[in-house]
Design a protein around this motif. Structure first.
Motif, PDB file in Angstrom:
ATOM      1  N   ALA A 209     -22.497  19.211 -52.246  1.00  0.00           N
ATOM      2  CA  ALA A 209     -23.775  19.079 -51.529  1.00  0.00           C
ATOM      3  C   ALA A 209     -24.319  17.664 -51.687  1.00  0.00           C
ATOM      4  CB  ALA A 209     -24.789  20.093 -52.060  1.00  0.00           C
ATOM      5  N   PHE A 210     -24.234  17.145 -52.905  1.00  0.00           N
ATOM      6  CA  PHE A 210     -24.776  15.812 -53.164  1.00  0.00           C
ATOM      7  C   PHE A 210     -23.994  14.738 -52.411  1.00  0.00           C
ATOM      8  CE2 PHE A 210     -24.885  11.807 -55.406  1.00  0.00           C
ATOM      9  CZ  PHE A 210     -26.238  11.561 -55.375  1.00  0.00           C
ATOM     10  N   PHE A 211     -22.668  14.759 -52.577  1.00  0.00           N
ATOM     11  CA  PHE A 211     -21.862  13.695 -51.951  1.00  0.00           C
ATOM     12  C   PHE A 211     -21.902  13.804 -50.419  1.00  0.00           C
ATOM     13  CE2 PHE A 211     -19.169  13.048 -55.981  1.00  0.00           C
ATOM     14  CZ  PHE A 211     -19.698  11.788 -56.239  1.00  0.00           C
ATOM     15  N   ASN A 212     -21.963  15.015 -49.905  1.00  0.00           N
ATOM     16  CA  ASN A 212     -22.052  15.146 -48.441  1.00  0.00           C
ATOM     17  C   ASN A 212     -23.295  14.444 -47.920  1.00  0.00           C
ATOM     18  OD1 ASN A 212     -19.810  16.525 -47.310  1.00  0.00           O
ATOM     19  ND2 ASN A 212     -20.456  18.401 -48.357  1.00  0.00           N
ATOM     20  N   GLU A 213     -24.419  14.636 -48.591  1.00  0.00           N
ATOM     21  CA  GLU A 213     -25.669  14.006 -48.134  1.00  0.00           C
ATOM     22  C   GLU A 213     -25.624  12.492 -48.363  1.00  0.00           C
ATOM     23  OE1 GLU A 213     -27.721  15.236 -46.245  1.00  0.00           O
ATOM     24  OE2 GLU A 213     -29.634  14.196 -46.442  1.00  0.00           O
ATOM     25  N   SER A 214     -25.081  12.074 -49.499  1.00  0.00           N
ATOM     26  CA  SER A 214     -24.968  10.638 -49.768  1.00  0.00           C
ATOM     27  C   SER A 214     -24.063   9.968 -48.728  1.00  0.00           C
ATOM     28  CB  SER A 214     -24.419  10.411 -51.186  1.00  0.00           C
ATOM     29  OG  SER A 214     -24.183   9.040 -51.399  1.00  0.00           O
ATOM     30  N   ALA A 215     -22.972  10.641 -48.374  1.00  0.00           N
ATOM     31  CA  ALA A 215     -22.061  10.062 -47.379  1.00  0.00           C
ATOM     32  C   ALA A 215     -22.777   9.894 -46.032  1.00  0.00           C
ATOM     33  CB  ALA A 215     -20.824  10.944 -47.226  1.00  0.00           C
ATOM     34  N   ARG A 216     -23.693  10.815 -45.709  1.00  0.00           N
ATOM     35  CA  ARG A 216     -24.453  10.680 -44.441  1.00  0.00           C
ATOM     36  C   ARG A 216     -25.297   9.413 -44.453  1.00  0.00           C
ATOM     37  NH1 ARG A 216     -25.842  16.424 -45.242  1.00  0.00           N
ATOM     38  NH2 ARG A 216     -24.071  17.477 -44.320  1.00  0.00           N
ATOM     39  N   PHE A 217     -25.910   9.096 -45.580  1.00  0.00           N
ATOM     40  CA  PHE A 217     -26.716   7.865 -45.680  1.00  0.00           C
ATOM     41  C   PHE A 217     -25.844   6.637 -45.949  1.00  0.00           C
ATOM     42  CE2 PHE A 217     -30.482  10.634 -46.624  1.00  0.00           C
ATOM     43  CZ  PHE A 217     -31.333  10.098 -45.661  1.00  0.00           C
ATOM     44  N   ASN A 218     -24.573   6.872 -46.302  1.00  0.00           N
ATOM     45  CA  ASN A 218     -23.649   5.790 -46.692  1.00  0.00           C
ATOM     46  C   ASN A 218     -24.115   5.063 -47.954  1.00  0.00           C
ATOM     47  OD1 ASN A 218     -21.281   4.309 -46.396  1.00  0.00           O
ATOM     48  ND2 ASN A 218     -22.285   2.718 -45.161  1.00  0.00           N
ATOM     49  N   THR A 219     -24.846   5.767 -48.819  1.00  0.00           N
ATOM     50  CA  THR A 219     -25.286   5.170 -50.080  1.00  0.00           C
ATOM     51  C   THR A 219     -24.113   5.130 -51.072  1.00  0.00           C
ATOM     52  OG1 THR A 219     -26.210   7.389 -50.459  1.00  0.00           O
ATOM     53  CG2 THR A 219     -27.764   5.601 -50.131  1.00  0.00           C
TER      54      THR A 219
ATOM     55  N   VAL B 270     -29.390   0.197 -46.501  1.00  0.00           N
ATOM     56  CA  VAL B 270     -28.149   0.617 -47.150  1.00  0.00           C
ATOM     57  C   VAL B 270     -26.978   0.093 -46.325  1.00  0.00           C
ATOM     58  CG1 VAL B 270     -26.705   2.630 -47.616  1.00  0.00           C
ATOM     59  CG2 VAL B 270     -29.100   2.630 -48.331  1.00  0.00           C
ATOM     60  N   ALA B 271     -26.130  -0.694 -46.962  1.00  0.00           N
ATOM     61  CA  ALA B 271     -25.002  -1.330 -46.251  1.00  0.00           C
ATOM     62  C   ALA B 271     -25.482  -1.908 -44.915  1.00  0.00           C
ATOM     63  CB  ALA B 271     -23.843  -0.351 -46.057  1.00  0.00           C
ATOM     64  N   GLY B 272     -26.608  -2.587 -44.986  1.00  0.00           N
ATOM     65  CA  GLY B 272     -27.118  -3.317 -43.829  1.00  0.00           C
ATOM     66  C   GLY B 272     -27.929  -2.500 -42.842  1.00  0.00           C
ATOM     67  N   GLU B 273     -28.002  -1.195 -43.012  1.00  0.00           N
ATOM     68  CA  GLU B 273     -28.746  -0.362 -42.062  1.00  0.00           C
ATOM     69  C   GLU B 273     -30.061   0.083 -42.674  1.00  0.00           C
ATOM     70  OE1 GLU B 273     -27.717   0.164 -38.968  1.00  0.00           O
ATOM     71  OE2 GLU B 273     -25.877  -0.965 -39.376  1.00  0.00           O
ATOM     72  N   GLN B 274     -31.121   0.017 -41.880  1.00  0.00           N
ATOM     73  CA  GLN B 274     -32.406   0.499 -42.380  1.00  0.00           C
ATOM     74  C   GLN B 274     -32.376   2.032 -42.419  1.00  0.00           C
ATOM     75  OE1 GLN B 274     -36.195   0.627 -40.170  1.00  0.00           O
ATOM     76  NE2 GLN B 274     -36.851  -0.994 -41.555  1.00  0.00           N
ATOM     77  N   VAL B 275     -32.512   2.582 -43.624  1.00  0.00           N
ATOM     78  CA  VAL B 275     -32.503   4.045 -43.760  1.00  0.00           C
ATOM     79  C   VAL B 275     -33.893   4.590 -44.073  1.00  0.00           C
ATOM     80  CG1 VAL B 275     -30.071   4.262 -44.413  1.00  0.00           C
ATOM     81  CG2 VAL B 275     -31.810   3.856 -46.194  1.00  0.00           C
ATOM     82  N   TYR B 276     -34.806   3.703 -44.477  1.00  0.00           N
ATOM     83  CA  TYR B 276     -36.183   4.123 -44.778  1.00  0.00           C
ATOM     84  C   TYR B 276     -37.141   3.064 -44.270  1.00  0.00           C
ATOM     85  CZ  TYR B 276     -40.530   4.904 -47.320  1.00  0.00           C
ATOM     86  OH  TYR B 276     -41.853   5.096 -47.628  1.00  0.00           O
ATOM     87  N   ASP B 277     -38.146   3.513 -43.534  1.00  0.00           N
ATOM     88  CA  ASP B 277     -39.175   2.620 -43.011  1.00  0.00           C
ATOM     89  C   ASP B 277     -40.524   3.281 -43.267  1.00  0.00           C
ATOM     90  OD1 ASP B 277     -40.892   1.016 -41.613  1.00  0.00           O
ATOM     91  OD2 ASP B 277     -39.984   1.381 -39.637  1.00  0.00           O
ATOM     92  N   ARG B 278     -41.248   2.740 -44.225  1.00  0.00           N
ATOM     93  CA  ARG B 278     -42.542   3.330 -44.596  1.00  0.00           C
ATOM     94  C   ARG B 278     -43.497   3.420 -43.419  1.00  0.00           C
ATOM     95  NH1 ARG B 278     -46.034  -0.461 -48.314  1.00  0.00           N
ATOM     96  NH2 ARG B 278     -46.603  -1.165 -46.236  1.00  0.00           N
ATOM     97  N   GLU B 279     -43.386   2.482 -42.502  1.00  0.00           N
ATOM     98  CA  GLU B 279     -44.352   2.405 -41.399  1.00  0.00           C
ATOM     99  C   GLU B 279     -43.904   3.164 -40.157  1.00  0.00           C
ATOM    100  OE1 GLU B 279     -47.411   0.292 -41.938  1.00  0.00           O
ATOM    101  OE2 GLU B 279     -46.549   0.925 -43.845  1.00  0.00           O
ATOM    102  N   ALA B 280     -42.750   3.809 -40.226  1.00  0.00           N
ATOM    103  CA  ALA B 280     -42.274   4.520 -39.031  1.00  0.00           C
ATOM    104  C   ALA B 280     -43.218   5.667 -38.691  1.00  0.00           C
ATOM    105  CB  ALA B 280     -40.867   5.053 -39.264  1.00  0.00           C
ATOM    106  N   GLU B 281     -43.446   5.868 -37.411  1.00  0.00           N
ATOM    107  CA  GLU B 281     -44.208   7.038 -36.956  1.00  0.00           C
ATOM    108  C   GLU B 281     -43.304   8.250 -37.109  1.00  0.00           C
ATOM    109  OE1 GLU B 281     -47.200   7.114 -34.673  1.00  0.00           O
ATOM    110  OE2 GLU B 281     -47.647   5.130 -35.513  1.00  0.00           O
ATOM    111  N   GLY B 282     -43.819   9.329 -37.633  1.00  0.00           N
ATOM    112  CA  GLY B 282     -42.991  10.541 -37.756  1.00  0.00           C
ATOM    113  C   GLY B 282     -41.943  10.374 -38.845  1.00  0.00           C
TER     114      GLY B 282
END
Ligand code: GUN
Ligand code: ZN
Length: 445
Positions: A145-155, A426-438
Motif C-alpha cells: 500500500a505504501f510503495f504503491n502510493e509513493s510510486a504514484r507521486f514518484n517520491t 518531486v523529481a521536477g514536478e510540482q506535487v503540492y501547491d499550498r495556494e491551489a484552489e481545491g
C-alpha cells in the motif's frame, strides 16, 4: 525534453558544518533560478546570469517571498502511527502496548493501509519532505500500500515490513522463516523499483528472537544495497530489558552487530543513551543514527547528544527524524525547533546552518544517497521545497527584521511548520501547491 525553471532565493550545503566552519558550508544565492530537465537539476545560479541563458520560451515559476531548499528528508517515521499521533500519558514500553500495537493491527486490511498511506504521503509533502525512511507494519500488504502510493507521486522512499516474532500481540507476530520469506518477496517486488527502496526492518531487539535477527543479517548480506532500520537505546527501561533478553551481548548495539546488521545504510532510531564505544562502532561501520527530538521529548526518552555523535574525531552519520506517531509533527522545521532546544539542554548550540544541513544533505549522507538528493546542484534529483518567509503575519513581521540569511533560516525553523511550505516538487514536478484552489496535491503525469 521536459524543461522548467523556478525562481526564488536559494540555500543549499556544500559540506558538513559540524566538521568545518559552518559559513563555508552554506551556499546562498539571493534571487536564484534553478533549471530542471527531466526531473534533474540542469543549471542554477543568480537570476541575473541565468535569465540570459534560459532555453527559449521557458518562464520561471517565481516565488518572490520564497526560499528554495532541497526537499526535507525524514530518516525515521512510522506511517501506521498517523492515526494515533498525540497519544496521552505513557513512556515507550507502555505507549507501545497501549496505543501502537493496537493501531498497527488495523493494517491487516489492505484498504485501511491504502487510506492511511495516502494521508501520510500527503502530510509529508505538505511539510516539504520528499524522502523518508518508513516503518510499515508486520503485514506485507501494508508495504505494498505504501510503495504503491509513493510510486504514484514518484517520491524516493525507503520502507519495509516490520519483523516481530515475540513480545507483541499474536496478531502482529511473524516468525524467523515467515519474516524472511515475506521480506525477500517484498525486496524482489520493490527494491530499486523506480525511486522505491527496500528497508529490512526488525522493529527492535525486544520483539525479535536471536533467530529472527540472524535472518535480518542474512537478508542484509544477500542485498548489500538494501537499507536496514531499527530502534536503539531510546529509553532506560528498554535498554535494561534488552540486556536481560541478550545476557551474552556486551551492549544493546552489540546485539545488532552480532546479527550482522550494523553497516552503512543501517539507520538506528534515537541512540540517546549510547556510550563512547557505541559511537566508535557507528563511526567505523558507517551506521547512521536518526535524531528524533519531538519524539524524544514527547515520550520523555531523553536528550540525544548530537554534538557528541558528530565529534570530528570520530564523526557518526546523523540524520533527522520525526518518528511520528511518537513524534508530534510531520514538519522537519518543527523537528529542528525541538532539536535546538534539546541541544540547549545539553549546553550546546545548534546553529541554523547545521540545522538545515541536518534536515537535507546530512540526512542524505546518513542514507548514502548524498550523490542524488539533499543538495541543490547540477545532476541531482529535483526534489525541492519552496519555503515561505512570510507564511504567517508573525513570520512576515519577524522576517522584516532579519539581518541575514542565517537569521532568516533560524526564524523559519523556530516559527515555521507546514504553513511555511509554499510548494513541493518531486523529481521536477510540482506535487503540492499550498495556494491551489481545491485539490492541493497532484500526481505527476
Ligand atoms: N521502539 C520500538 N518500536 C517503536 C516505535 O514504534 N516507536 C518508537 N518511538 N520507539 C519504538
Ligand atoms: Zn520509531
Amino acid at each position: 525534453m521536459n524543461i522548467k525553471a523556478l525562481r526564488a532565493d536559494l540555500v543549499t550545503f556544500t559540506g558538513d558544518p559540524f566538521l568545518q566552519a559552518p559559513e563555508r558550508c552554506l551556499r546562498y544565492i539571493p534571487d536564484a533560478i534553478v533549471v530542471i530537465e527531466d526531473g534533474r537539476i540542469a543549471d542554477l545560479g543568480p537570476a541575473s546570469d541565468l535569465l540570459a541563458r534560459l532555453p527559449q520560451g521557458i518562464v520561471p515559476e517565481h516565488y518572490p517571498d520564497g526560499i528554495i531548499s532541497a526537499g526535507f528528508i525524514d530518516t525515521h517515521v512510522h506511517y501506521p502511527q498517523t492515526e494515533m499521533i498525540g497519544a496521552y500519558g505513557e513512556q515507550l514500553l507502555e505507549w507501545l502496548n497501549t496505543y501502537t500495537f493496537v493501531a498497527e493491527q488495523n493494517f491487516a486490511s489492505a484498504e485501511h493501509a491504502s487510506r492511511i498511506a495516502g494521508v501520510f504521503l500527503r502530510e509529508l509533502l505538505r511539510a516539504g519532505t520528499t524522502t523518508a525512511v518508513v516503518y510499515c507494519t508486520v503485514h506485507p500488504q501494508s508495504v505494498d500500500a505504501f510503495f504503491n502510493e509513493s510510486a504514484r507521486f514518484n517520491t524516493r522512499m525507503i520502507a519495509g515490513k516490520v519483523l516481530m516474532d515475540r513480545n507483541a500481540p499474536q496478531a502482529l507476530l511473524d516468525s524467523a522463516q515467515l519474516g524472511y520469506d515475506q521480506s525477500k518477496a517484498l525486496i524482489e517486488r520493490w527494491h530499486n523499483h523506480g525511486r522505491q527502496h527496500y528497508c529490512i526492518t526488525p522493529r527492535f531487539a525486544p520483539t525479535s528472537s536471536d533467530a529472527q535477527l540472524e535472518v535480518c543479517g542474512v537478508l542484509a548480506r544477500e542485498h548489500p544495497d538494501a537499507f536496514i532500520q531499527t530502534h536503539l537505546c531510546e529509553n532506560r527501561d528498554e535498554i535494561k530489558w534488552v540486556l536481560e533478553l541478550f545476557p551474552q551481548r556486551k551492549s544493546y548495539l552489540d546485539v545488532y552487530a552480532n546479527a550482522g546488521i550494523v553497516r552503512d545504510r543501517s539507520v538506528f532510531g534515537h541512540g540517546i543513551h549510547l556510550t563512547e564505544e557505541d559511537f566508535c562502532t557507528c563511526h567505523q561501520t558507517g551506521a547512521a543514527l536518526a535524531h528524533c527530538p519531538t519524539s524524544n521529548l514527547f515520550l520523555g526518552s531523553g536528550l540525544f547528544r548530537l554534538f557528541e555523535a558528530k565529534d570530528p574525531k570520530r564523526p557518526v552519520r546523523v540524520g533527522l527524524g520525526t518518528d511520528l506517531g511518537a513524534g508530534t509533527s510531520f514538519s522537519q522545521l518543527q523537528s529542528l525547533n525541538e532539536a535546538y532546544k534539546v541541544a540547549q539542554l545539553n549546553q550546546t548550540r545548534l546553529n541554523a546552518i547545521q540545522a538545515f544541513y541536518l534536515a537535507t544533505r546530512g540526512s542524505a549522507e546518513a542514507l548514502c544517497l548524498d550523490d542524488r538528493i539533499g543538495t541543490i546542484a547540477k545532476g541531482f534529483d529535483a526534489d525541492l521545497v519552496i519555503l515561505d518567509k512570510k507564511a504567517t503575519p508573525l513570520m512576515a513581521l519577524r522576517s522584516e527584521f532579519c539581518k541575514d540569511i542565517v537569521e532568516q533560516l533560524f526564524v523559519l525553523m523556530i516559527l515555521g511548520d507546514d504553513r511555511a511550505v509554499r510548494a513541493t516538487y518531486v523529481a521536477g514536478e510540482q506535487v503540492y501547491d499550498r495556494e491551489a484552489e481545491g485539490e492541493k496535491f497532484s500526481y505527476p503525469d
